[in-house]
Design a protein around this motif. Structure first.
Motif, PDB file in Angstrom:
ATOM      1  N   UNK A  98       0.828  -1.022   0.058  1.00 25.51           N
ATOM      2  CA  UNK A  98       0.259   0.109   0.251  1.00 25.51           C
ATOM      3  C   UNK A  98       0.861   1.248   0.149  1.00 25.51           C
ATOM      4  N   UNK A  99       2.021   1.124   0.803  1.00 21.15           N
ATOM      5  CA  UNK A  99       2.718   2.481   0.987  1.00 21.15           C
ATOM      6  C   UNK A  99       3.444   2.689  -0.475  1.00 21.15           C
ATOM      7  N   UNK A 100       4.051   1.472  -1.030  1.00 17.88           N
ATOM      8  CA  UNK A 100       4.778   1.588  -2.372  1.00 17.88           C
ATOM      9  C   UNK A 100       3.969   2.398  -3.151  1.00 17.88           C
ATOM     10  N   UNK A 101       2.558   1.842  -3.061  1.00 16.47           N
ATOM     11  CA  UNK A 101       1.604   2.412  -4.226  1.00 16.47           C
ATOM     12  C   UNK A 101       1.568   3.890  -4.098  1.00 16.47           C
ATOM     13  N   UNK A 102       1.251   4.029  -2.643  1.00 18.20           N
ATOM     14  CA  UNK A 102       1.250   5.560  -2.306  1.00 18.20           C
ATOM     15  C   UNK A 102       2.264   6.269  -2.943  1.00 18.20           C
ATOM     16  N   UNK A 103       3.551   5.904  -2.741  1.00 14.31           N
ATOM     17  CA  UNK A 103       4.698   6.654  -3.304  1.00 14.31           C
ATOM     18  C   UNK A 103       4.843   7.018  -4.585  1.00 14.31           C
ATOM     19  N   UNK A 104       4.531   5.690  -5.519  1.00 14.23           N
ATOM     20  CA  UNK A 104       4.588   5.718  -6.737  1.00 14.23           C
ATOM     21  C   UNK A 104       3.320   6.308  -7.601  1.00 14.23           C
ATOM     22  N   UNK A 105       2.437   6.418  -6.974  1.00 16.65           N
ATOM     23  CA  UNK A 105       1.264   6.927  -7.561  1.00 16.65           C
ATOM     24  C   UNK A 105       0.872   8.257  -7.535  1.00 16.65           C
ATOM     25  N   UNK A 106       1.570   8.836  -6.184  1.00 16.64           N
ATOM     26  CA  UNK A 106       1.206  10.405  -6.099  1.00 16.64           C
ATOM     27  C   UNK A 106       1.761  11.306  -6.726  1.00 16.64           C
ATOM     28  N   UNK A 107       1.251  12.379  -6.892  1.00 22.68           N
ATOM     29  CA  UNK A 107       1.899  13.586  -7.827  1.00 22.68           C
ATOM     30  C   UNK A 107       2.702  14.359  -6.876  1.00 22.68           C
ATOM     31  N   UNK A 108       2.811  14.058  -5.615  1.00 24.25           N
ATOM     32  CA  UNK A 108       3.400  14.827  -4.380  1.00 24.25           C
ATOM     33  C   UNK A 108       4.872  14.158  -4.475  1.00 24.25           C
ATOM     34  N   UNK A 109       5.909  15.133  -4.123  1.00 20.91           N
ATOM     35  CA  UNK A 109       7.224  14.683  -4.166  1.00 20.91           C
ATOM     36  C   UNK A 109       7.566  14.212  -2.709  1.00 20.91           C
ATOM     37  N   UNK A 110       6.946  13.010  -2.299  1.00 24.11           N
ATOM     38  CA  UNK A 110       7.289  12.784  -0.959  1.00 24.11           C
ATOM     39  C   UNK A 110       8.845  12.733  -0.588  1.00 24.11           C
ATOM     40  N   UNK A 111       9.165  13.124   0.587  1.00 23.11           N
ATOM     41  CA  UNK A 111      10.485  13.497   0.816  1.00 23.11           C
ATOM     42  C   UNK A 111      10.855  12.215   2.100  1.00 23.11           C
ATOM     43  N   UNK A 112       9.912  11.731   2.824  1.00 27.64           N
ATOM     44  CA  UNK A 112      10.267  11.014   4.006  1.00 27.64           C
ATOM     45  C   UNK A 112       8.756  10.169   4.235  1.00 27.64           C
ATOM     46  N   UNK A 113       9.166   9.213   5.014  1.00 23.40           N
ATOM     47  CA  UNK A 113       8.024   8.281   5.619  1.00 23.40           C
ATOM     48  C   UNK A 113       8.023   8.394   7.041  1.00 23.40           C
ATOM     49  N   UNK A 114       6.997   8.633   7.925  1.00 24.68           N
ATOM     50  CA  UNK A 114       6.997   8.530   9.097  1.00 24.68           C
ATOM     51  C   UNK A 114       5.783   7.418   9.856  1.00 24.68           C
ATOM     52  N   UNK A 115       6.349   6.624  10.747  1.00 25.17           N
ATOM     53  CA  UNK A 115       5.793   5.502  10.999  1.00 25.17           C
ATOM     54  C   UNK A 115       5.669   5.544  12.533  1.00 25.17           C
ATOM     55  N   UNK A 116       4.174   5.338  12.876  1.00 29.60           N
ATOM     56  CA  UNK A 116       3.970   5.314  14.537  1.00 29.60           C
ATOM     57  C   UNK A 116       3.013   4.667  14.918  1.00 29.60           C
ATOM     58  N   UNK A 117       2.826   4.340  16.311  1.00 33.33           N
ATOM     59  CA  UNK A 117       1.711   3.632  16.935  1.00 33.33           C
ATOM     60  C   UNK A 117       2.272   2.288  17.283  1.00 33.33           C
ATOM     61  N   UNK A 118       1.221   1.524  18.192  1.00 32.69           N
ATOM     62  CA  UNK A 118       1.873   0.318  18.780  1.00 32.69           C
ATOM     63  C   UNK A 118       2.438  -0.643  17.975  1.00 32.69           C
ATOM     64  N   UNK A 119       1.966  -0.949  16.834  1.00 36.41           N
ATOM     65  CA  UNK A 119       2.642  -2.041  15.927  1.00 36.41           C
ATOM     66  C   UNK A 119       3.823  -1.443  15.504  1.00 36.41           C
TER      67      UNK A 119
END
Ligand code: KG4
Ligand code: ZN
Length: 344
Positions: free
Chosen positions: A269-290
Motif C-alpha cells: 500500500x505504501x509503495x503504491x502511495x509513493x509511486x502513484x502520488x503527484x506529491x514529491x514525498x521526501x520521507x515516511x514517518x511510522x508510529x503507533x503500537x505496531x
C-alpha cells in the motif's frame, strides 16, 4: 522562551502522565526536556478477558490518575505550567472521560489553559519531533534537539484501533490517504494471537513467536482492497489464519505467515502511495503500537524513501506523545476554542 506542558493520556488501558518543557525560537519548537513521566499499564487486569474491558479500564484510571498526576506536580512545585494537554479522543469513552475530568479539574483550579489533543494525531508526534534513537532510559531529564522530517512526508499510524495512511505538507497540516476498511492492524494481531491462545496484547507475542521461524514462501494471500489501493484490510487475513489454526499447522508457522502477509500488505500500500502520488514525498514517518515490531521496521526500510519510526519506547500509548502534540499547537500561547469535531 520555555513553556511547560502537563500531559495526560487515558484513552485505553494506560494511565500515563508527563511533564515536558519545550524551548521555542519564534514559536518553533527547538528542544524538549521530559521532566517527569509515569505510565501504568494494567494489562494484567484485562488478560483474563482476552482484551481490554472498557468499564474495568475506566475504573482503573479513576483509581490511579489523581495519585499519579499529583505526585508529578508535587515533585516540581517551582515549575510554571503553561498548559494542560489531555487526549479527548479517539478511545474508550469511559477511560477518556476520567482523564478529561481530571485535566479539567486541574485547569480550572490552577487557571491553566486546557489543550484537547487528538489521539491519532498525537501518535505521530514522537516520530515527527524526536530522533528514532530516543529512549526513556537515557533521554529522560535531558534536553533533546527537535528533529522534524522533510515535507511532504507520508505518514502511517498503526495501532490497536487505527491503521491510517496520510501525508503531511507541514508539521500542522495533514490529509488522509487511506485507512483499514475493517480491523485495525494491531486489532488483527490481537485476535490472531487469541486464536493461538496467546495473552493480550497479542502483537508482541506474535512477533516473538515468529522471530526464529525459517522464512519460506508465503502460504497466506497478501490482501488488496479492490479499487482503493491506498486502503488496508486485515479481516480476511485473520479468517485465513483461523483456517490454518483449524488445520493443525504449528503456531509458530501461523504467527510467521500472518505477520509476514500483514506487513507485505502494508508495504504494498505504501509503495503504491509513493509511486502513484503527484506529491514529491521526501520521507515516511511510522508510529503507533505496531510500529514497535522489528520485522515491520525491516520490511518498511525496503521502500524507496528515507524512513523514520517513532522511538520504540513511545510507540504504544503514552502521555509524552500528548504533550509533544500540544507543542505543535503553540502559537504565541495556547488559545483554544473548543468545538465538536466528531459525532459522539
Ligand atoms: O497504539 P497502541 O498502544 O494502542 C492503540 O491506540 O490502539 O497500540 C496497541 C497495539 C496492540 O494491538 C498491540 O498488540 C500492538 O499495538 N503491538 C504490536 C507490537 N507491540 C504492540 N503489534 C505487533 N508487534 C509488536 N511488537
Ligand atoms: Zn493509541
Amino acid at each position: 522562551m520555555e513553556k511547560t506542558v502537563f500531559a495526560i493520556e487515558s484513552s485505553c488501558d494506560d494511565t500515563s502522565v508527563a511533564l515536558i518543557k519545550g524551548r521555542f525560537d519564534q514559536n518553533i519548537l527547538k528542544e524538549i526536556c521530559i521532566l517527569d513521566y509515569h505510565n501504568i499499564t494494567k494489562e494484567s487486569v484485562h488478560i483474563p478477558y482476552g482484551g481490554v474491558i472498557p468499564e474495568i479500564a475506566a475504573r482503573e484510571h479513576a483509581s490511579l490518575i489523581a495519585e499519579v498526576g499529583n505526585a508529578i506536580l508535587k515533585s516540581f512545585p517551582q515549575e510554571p505550567i503553561h498548559s494542560i494537554a489531555v487526549c479527548y479522543g479517539s478511545g474508550l469513552l469511559g477511560s477518556l472521560l476520567v482523564g478529561i475530568a481530571y485535566a479539567q479539574g486541574l485547569a480550572l483550579s490552577k487557571d491553566i489553559p486546557l489543550n484537547a489533543i487528538d489521539h491519532i494525531d498525537s501518535h505521530l508526534a514522537p516520530g515527527l519531533f524526536l530522533p528514532e534513537e530516543f529512549s526513556l532510559s537515557k533521554d529522560l531529564h535531558q534536553w533533546i534537539p527537535i528533529k522534524t522530517p522533510e515535507f511532504p512526508a507520508l505518514t502511517l499510524t498503526i495501532s490497536g484501533g487505527h491503521t491510517f495512511l496520510g501525508y503531511k505538507t507541514s508539521l500542522d497540516h495533514w490529509e488522509l490517504l487511506g485507512h483499514s476498511v475493517d480491523d485495525a492492524c494491531g486489532e488483527a494481531f490481537d485476535k490472531v494471537a487469541k486464536l493461538l491462545g496467546l495473552a493480550y496484547p497479542g502483537g508482541p507475542k506474535i512477533e516473538s513467536l515468529a522471530k526464529d521461524y525459517q522464512p519460506e514462501a508465503l502460504i497466506l494471500p497478501i490482501p488488496k482492497v479492490t479499487d482503493r489501493p491506498t486502503y488496508f484490510s486485515f479481516s480476511g487475513l485473520k479468517t485465513a489464519a483461523k483456517k490454518l489454526v483449524d488445520s493443525q499447522i504449528s503456531d509458530q508457522k501461523i504467527a510467521w505467515h500472518f505477520q509476514e502477509a500483514s506487513f507485505k500488505h502494508i508495504y504494498q500500500v505504501l509503495d503504491h502511495a509513493i509511486h502513484s502520488s503527484t506529491l514529491p514525498f521526501k520521507e515516511i514517518v511510522i508510529a503507533g503500537g505496531v510500529a514497535k515490531n522489528q520485522r515491520l521496521r525491516d520490511i518498511m526500510k525496503e521502500l524507496d524513501l528515507p524512513i523514520r519510526f517513532a522511538p520504540f519506547d513511545l510507540c504504544t500509548d503514552n502521555g509524552i506523545m500528548v504533550g509533544l502534540q500540544s507543542f505543535l499547537k503553540y502559537r504565541d500561547g495556547w488559545n483554544f476554542k473548543p468545538y465538536a469535531r466528531r459525532p459522539v
